[in-house]
Design an enzyme around this catalytic site. Structure first.
Site, PDB file in Angstrom:
ATOM      1  N   GLU A 245       0.628  -1.190  -0.070  1.00  0.00           N
ATOM      2  CA  GLU A 245      -0.023  -0.037   0.014  1.00  0.00           C
ATOM      3  C   GLU A 245       0.883   1.417   0.178  1.00  0.00           C
ATOM      4  OE1 GLU A 245      -2.742  -0.458   3.309  1.00  0.00           O
ATOM      5  OE2 GLU A 245      -3.539  -2.682   2.200  1.00  0.00           O
TER       6      GLU A 245
ATOM      7  N   GLU B 166      -5.551 -10.731  -1.713  1.00  0.00           N
ATOM      8  CA  GLU B 166      -6.389 -10.740  -0.641  1.00  0.00           C
ATOM      9  C   GLU B 166      -7.885 -10.710  -0.958  1.00  0.00           C
ATOM     10  OE1 GLU B 166      -5.091  -7.460   1.839  1.00  0.00           O
ATOM     11  OE2 GLU B 166      -2.943  -7.556   1.664  1.00  0.00           O
TER      12      GLU B 166
HETATM   13  O1  G3I Z   1      -4.242  -7.826  18.784  1.00  0.00           O
HETATM   14  C1  G3I Z   1      -5.282  -6.984  19.246  1.00  0.00           C
HETATM   15  C2  G3I Z   1      -5.916  -7.177  20.510  1.00  0.00           C
HETATM   16  O2  G3I Z   1      -4.725  -7.436  21.454  1.00  0.00           O
HETATM   17  C3  G3I Z   1      -6.917  -6.316  20.879  1.00  0.00           C
HETATM   18  O3  G3I Z   1      -7.590  -6.750  22.102  1.00  0.00           O
HETATM   19  C4  G3I Z   1      -7.943  -6.068  19.759  1.00  0.00           C
HETATM   20  C5  G3I Z   1      -8.948  -5.096  20.165  1.00  0.00           C
HETATM   21  O4  G3I Z   1      -9.351  -4.572  18.992  1.00  0.00           O
HETATM   22  O5  G3I Z   1      -7.177  -5.891  18.580  1.00  0.00           O
HETATM   23  C6  G3I Z   1      -6.293  -6.675  18.296  1.00  0.00           C
HETATM   24  O6  G3I Z   1      -5.651  -5.929  17.148  1.00  0.00           O
HETATM   25  C7  G3I Z   1      -6.229  -5.974  15.874  1.00  0.00           C
HETATM   26  C8  G3I Z   1      -5.594  -6.782  14.849  1.00  0.00           C
HETATM   27  O7  G3I Z   1      -6.284  -6.776  13.653  1.00  0.00           O
HETATM   28  C9  G3I Z   1      -5.360  -8.398  15.397  1.00  0.00           C
HETATM   29  O8  G3I Z   1      -6.442  -8.965  15.398  1.00  0.00           O
HETATM   30  C10 G3I Z   1      -6.620  -4.546  15.511  1.00  0.00           C
HETATM   31  O9  G3I Z   1      -7.425  -4.133  16.439  1.00  0.00           O
HETATM   32  C11 G3I Z   1      -7.020  -4.724  14.151  1.00  0.00           C
HETATM   33  O10 G3I Z   1      -7.236  -3.438  13.586  1.00  0.00           O
HETATM   34  C12 G3I Z   1      -6.279  -5.659  13.229  1.00  0.00           C
HETATM   35  O11 G3I Z   1      -6.944  -5.422  11.762  1.00  0.00           O
HETATM   36  C13 G3I Z   1      -6.384  -5.993  10.827  1.00  0.00           C
HETATM   37  C14 G3I Z   1      -5.832  -4.785   9.720  1.00  0.00           C
HETATM   38  O12 G3I Z   1      -5.391  -5.593   8.760  1.00  0.00           O
HETATM   39  C15 G3I Z   1      -4.935  -3.993  10.322  1.00  0.00           C
HETATM   40  O13 G3I Z   1      -4.776  -2.952   9.448  1.00  0.00           O
HETATM   41  C16 G3I Z   1      -7.136  -7.059  10.222  1.00  0.00           C
HETATM   42  O14 G3I Z   1      -7.172  -8.249  11.020  1.00  0.00           O
HETATM   43  C17 G3I Z   1      -6.396  -7.637   8.934  1.00  0.00           C
HETATM   44  O15 G3I Z   1      -7.397  -8.531   8.351  1.00  0.00           O
HETATM   45  C18 G3I Z   1      -6.049  -6.353   7.965  1.00  0.00           C
HETATM   46  O16 G3I Z   1      -5.265  -6.958   6.969  1.00  0.00           O
HETATM   47  C19 G3I Z   1      -5.046  -6.072   5.875  1.00  0.00           C
HETATM   48  C20 G3I Z   1      -3.711  -6.496   5.012  1.00  0.00           C
HETATM   49  O17 G3I Z   1      -2.643  -6.534   5.833  1.00  0.00           O
HETATM   50  C21 G3I Z   1      -3.183  -5.409   4.074  1.00  0.00           C
HETATM   51  N1  G3I Z   1      -4.595  -5.074   3.131  1.00  0.00           N
HETATM   52  C22 G3I Z   1      -5.772  -4.724   3.965  1.00  0.00           C
HETATM   53  C23 G3I Z   1      -6.085  -6.007   4.778  1.00  0.00           C
HETATM   54  C24 G3I Z   1      -7.522  -5.469   5.213  1.00  0.00           C
HETATM   55  O18 G3I Z   1      -7.491  -4.446   6.218  1.00  0.00           O
END
Ligand code: G3I
Length: 345
Positions: A145, A255
């Protein structure tokens, strides 16, 4: 209104996507390390359906390298072991991204890190991670990105401090650490924004002309029921043209999912209707027909879904918490009619 059938993705009598598309497309999914128990339900789905895996979060710098002098490889190691033990190829996601990257990369005491300090940290990170899995992780999303939605380079902390220099430097560092890995520049909306596709095509063209070891463009393909297929094909075809400059250049779908909400629509849960069902089935079948066309032409060889089933998709939490149904495998791993449509191609 059929959205689910009564058969699961790991039943012995259902098709396996990885088998159906063998020698045409490698079919994969994004997973988390808690899915990687071979005899548990998720593990059985993975082993039956998928030939390539990406870690959804746990191989990102925030998890692997949260402090400058501490790496945490336990979860990445588990992922690589699972792939090796089950004959599944692996993607490394991701080395350089503005998201889920710890702040220390960009700081030097109370000030911003200098251009040189940031680049040396980036190279050190890339070399340490990629060389640890040399010959074992086949594909790396080196850059994720780096473009703005309206075209041009994203003004991330990477760009503000290092300018454009971090882009070639990241590929050279990854190539030095594993010369045989496929090195990818990955982004979203490339299929729906001409400006973004044009910027990507121009950027990769200049990288290739300057001898930078970039091997593929990753098309994330976070799509929705309203995605314009003609525009998608046009933009993808434009990127496929990069093969003129490098014969073994590839595109990858990295993805894939298909939201039932339009981009920018933050409404609450919708009720799934026959209309949604028809559009969902048609779109998935049309997409896979297009992927197969690209595979015939030798430009696409891998399609990875972003998540194992609807229940664990990131789209249930983004941009607001609501139910979404973006994958071919539904909640409880029940298969959808669209799964069978695709498996019949
Ligand atoms: O690990 C913490 C946890 O400790 C906490 O309790 C919880 C509360 O919200 O959050 C957890 O972290 C989350 C993390 O995923 C792991 O589950 C974050 O809040 C959450 O924002 C994060 O989202 C991920 C996102 O990337 C971050 O930008 C999504 O799972 C993941 O699917 C997404 O993947 C991205 C690719 O890497 C790049 N392209 C877009 C794609 C979708 O957004």
């Amino acid at each position: 209104m059929a959205q689910l059938t009564d058969r699961t993705a790991y039943s012995p009598d259902v098709p396996s996507l990885k088998e159906v598309f063998r020698n045409r497309l490698r079919i994969g999914a994004a997973v988390n390390t808690w899915d990687l128990e071979p005899e548990a339900e998720a593990g059985r789905v993975i082993r039956k359906q998928f030939g390539i895996l990406t870690l959804e979060n746990e191989s990102k710098p925030l998890y692997v390298h949260p402090e400058e002098d501490r790496y945490f490889f336990d979860r990445f190691d588990k992922f690589v072991r699972f792939g090796e033990e089950n004959g599944i190829a692996l993607r490394g996601h991701t080395l350089v991204w503005h998201g889920q990257c710890p702040g220390w990369f960009f700081r030097d005491g109370d000030s911003d890190a200098s251009h040189d300090l940031l680049l040396s940290r980036m190279k050190e990170h890339i070399k340490t991670v990629v060389s640890r899995y040399r010959g074992r992780v086949a594909v790396w999303d080196v850059l994720n990105e780096v473009l703005r939605d309206e075209g041009g380079l994203r003004e991330s902390r990477w760009y503000r401090i290092a300018g454009e220099d971090y882009i070639p430097a990241a590929f050279f560092a990854a190539c030095e650490a594993d010369p045989d890995a496929r090195l990818v520049i990955n982004d979203y909306n490339l299929e729906s924004s001409e400006a973004k596709a044009d910027t990507m095509a121009a950027l990769v063209e200049s990288l290739i002309r300057n001898g930078v070891p970039v091997d593929a463009v990753g098309l994330q393909m976070h799509l929705n029921l309203y995605t314009d297929m003609e525009l998608l094909k046009k933009n993808v075809r434009k990127l496929a043209e990069l093969r003129r400059l490098k014969p073994d250049f590839k595109l990858e779908v990295t993805e894939l999912d298909l939201s039932c909400y339009r981009w920018g629509d933050n409404a609450e849960d919708l009720i799934w209707t026959e209309e949604h069902e028809r559009a969902f089935r048609e779109k998935y079948a049309a997409l896979f027909r297009f992927y197969l066309e690209l595979s015939e032409e030798g430009i696409l060889d891998s399609v990875v879904f972003w998540g194992l089933n609807d229940g664990v998709s990131w789209l249930n939490g983004f941009p607001v918490r609501r139910r979404n149904y973006p994958l071919l495998i539904g909640r409880n791993n029940l298969l959808k009619p669209a799964f069978f449509d695709v498996a019949g191609l």
